[in-house]
Design an enzyme around this catalytic site. Structure first.
Site, PDB file in Angstrom:
ATOM      1  N   SER A  70      53.891   7.701  40.585  1.00 33.27           N
ATOM      2  CA  SER A  70      54.229   7.558  42.002  1.00 33.27           C
ATOM      3  C   SER A  70      53.378   8.484  42.867  1.00 33.27           C
ATOM      4  O   SER A  70      52.965   9.561  42.437  1.00 33.27           O
ATOM      5  CB  SER A  70      55.699   7.889  42.232  1.00 33.27           C
ATOM      6  OG  SER A  70      56.520   7.091  41.415  1.00 33.27           O
TER       7      SER A  70
HETATM    8  N1  SAH Z   1      58.216   7.967  39.051  1.00 35.27           N
HETATM    9  C1  SAH Z   1      57.353   7.516  37.993  1.00 35.27           C
HETATM   10  C2  SAH Z   1      56.726   6.218  38.360  1.00 35.27           C
HETATM   11  C3  SAH Z   1      57.283   5.156  37.704  1.00 35.27           C
HETATM   12  S1  SAH Z   1      56.620   3.548  38.052  1.00 35.27           S
HETATM   13  C4  SAH Z   1      56.269   8.492  37.761  1.00 35.27           C
HETATM   14  O1  SAH Z   1      56.168   9.453  38.523  1.00 35.27           O
HETATM   15  O2  SAH Z   1      55.480   8.285  36.844  1.00 35.27           O
HETATM   16  C5  SAH Z   1      58.111   2.692  37.708  1.00 35.27           C
HETATM   17  C6  SAH Z   1      58.550   2.710  36.276  1.00 35.27           C
HETATM   18  O3  SAH Z   1      59.754   1.969  36.223  1.00 35.27           O
HETATM   19  C7  SAH Z   1      57.575   2.049  35.309  1.00 35.27           C
HETATM   20  O4  SAH Z   1      57.245   2.932  34.300  1.00 35.27           O
HETATM   21  C8  SAH Z   1      58.372   0.849  34.792  1.00 35.27           C
HETATM   22  O5  SAH Z   1      58.112   0.543  33.441  1.00 35.27           O
HETATM   23  C9  SAH Z   1      59.793   1.314  34.970  1.00 35.27           C
HETATM   24  N2  SAH Z   1      60.794   0.255  35.020  1.00 35.27           N
HETATM   25  C10 SAH Z   1      60.710  -0.973  35.617  1.00 35.27           C
HETATM   26  N3  SAH Z   1      61.850  -1.659  35.443  1.00 35.27           N
HETATM   27  C11 SAH Z   1      62.681  -0.841  34.707  1.00 35.27           C
HETATM   28  C12 SAH Z   1      64.008  -0.987  34.195  1.00 35.27           C
HETATM   29  N4  SAH Z   1      64.731  -2.081  34.375  1.00 35.27           N
HETATM   30  N5  SAH Z   1      64.538   0.049  33.492  1.00 35.27           N
HETATM   31  C13 SAH Z   1      63.836   1.193  33.284  1.00 35.27           C
HETATM   32  N6  SAH Z   1      62.581   1.375  33.741  1.00 35.27           N
HETATM   33  C14 SAH Z   1      62.006   0.363  34.446  1.00 35.27           C
END
Ligand code: SAH
Length: 220
Positions: A70
């Site tokens: 993010s």
């Molecule tokens: N805040 C994180 C960014 C994550 S991007 C960071 O700083 O790295 C969003 C993440 O949500 C991705 O890794 C994706 O795989 C996950 N995601 C999407 N749908 C999801 C779900 N239903 N349950 C858990 N994780 C999920």
């Protein structure tokens, strides 16, 4: 991991991080504890070494599996919105990704649970947090849309991926007074929403437009 890799040099140095903090302040992030975490969490260890020199730019960067780390502004804004609105003893994060948001948030709350649907990302996040000496986080490989019943109810839930509609299961796992921060909507038209559970109703507040990857079901 060596001390030098953690503290950073050149483009990952303290001065580069200070510039990022300054930028977030100019964009309205005011919470000192949050800004302090942004300054102190080594974002460069969460991305591929080839992208290390860009780690303190205020942008999302690829972390593999079609996902991104993010944008620091968004991490700061969401963390601030969560902290300012009530108790934070027991918190759930959905969408661990590389663990950067997890590392920023963990020391600011008592207990943090985090769920990620992509196994290898979760494994890497777990390792990074261990290297940083962060110990109040429980990790789960699963579908975060369903929440984490065993540790509910939560004071706050932070979702880092966008569903099209409100995930009802997450609202149900909030304490009275608990908040759910979640980006809602299709690609290109998402808004960050803060729901607050009251005795008889759920309050909804819009915190502005954002861009997140979609929240998907199932695990990989
Ligand atoms: N805040 C994180 C960014 C994550 S991007 C960071 O700083 O790295 C969003 C993440 O949500 C991705 O890794 C994706 O795989 C996950 N995601 C999407 N749908 C999801 C779900 N239903 N349950 C858990 N994780 C999920």
């Amino acid at each position: 991991m060596s001390d030098l890799r953690l503290s950073g040099i050149g483009m990952t140095s303290a001065r580069t991080r200070d510039r990022l903090v300054q930028r977030l302040r100019e964009h309205g992030v005011a919470n000192f504890a949050v800004l302090d975490r942004i300054r102190n969490v080594p974002r460069h260890i969460f991305v591929d070494e080839a992208l290390g020199s860009r780690a303190y730019e205020d942008t999302a960067l690829p972390i593999g599996f079609g996902q991104t780390i993010s944008q620091p502004y968004i991490v700061a804004r969401m963390t601030e919105a969560l902290l300012e609105s009530g108790a934070n003893d027991n918190v759930l994060e959905v969408g661990t990704g590389c663990g950067y948001q997890t590392a920023v948030l963990a020391p600011l709350v008592a207990r943090l649970q985090t769920i990620e649907r992509i196994g290898p990302l979760l494994a890497r996040a777990r390792l990074r947090l261990k290297e940083l000496g962060i110990r109040n986080v429980r990790f789960r490989h699963g579908d975060g849309t369903l929440g984490w019943k065993a540790h509910a109810p939560f004071d706050a839930i932070l979702v880092a991926a966008a569903p099209l509609t409100v995930p009802e299961a997450l609202i149900k796992q909030l304490k009275v007074g608990g908040r759910l921060l979640v980006p809602i909507g299709p690609d290109g038209q998402q808004e960050l929403v803060r729901f607050t559970r009251r005795e008889q109703r759920v309050e909804r507040e819009s915190l502005g437009n954002v861009a997140f990857v979609p929240l998907l079901g199932g695990t990989v």
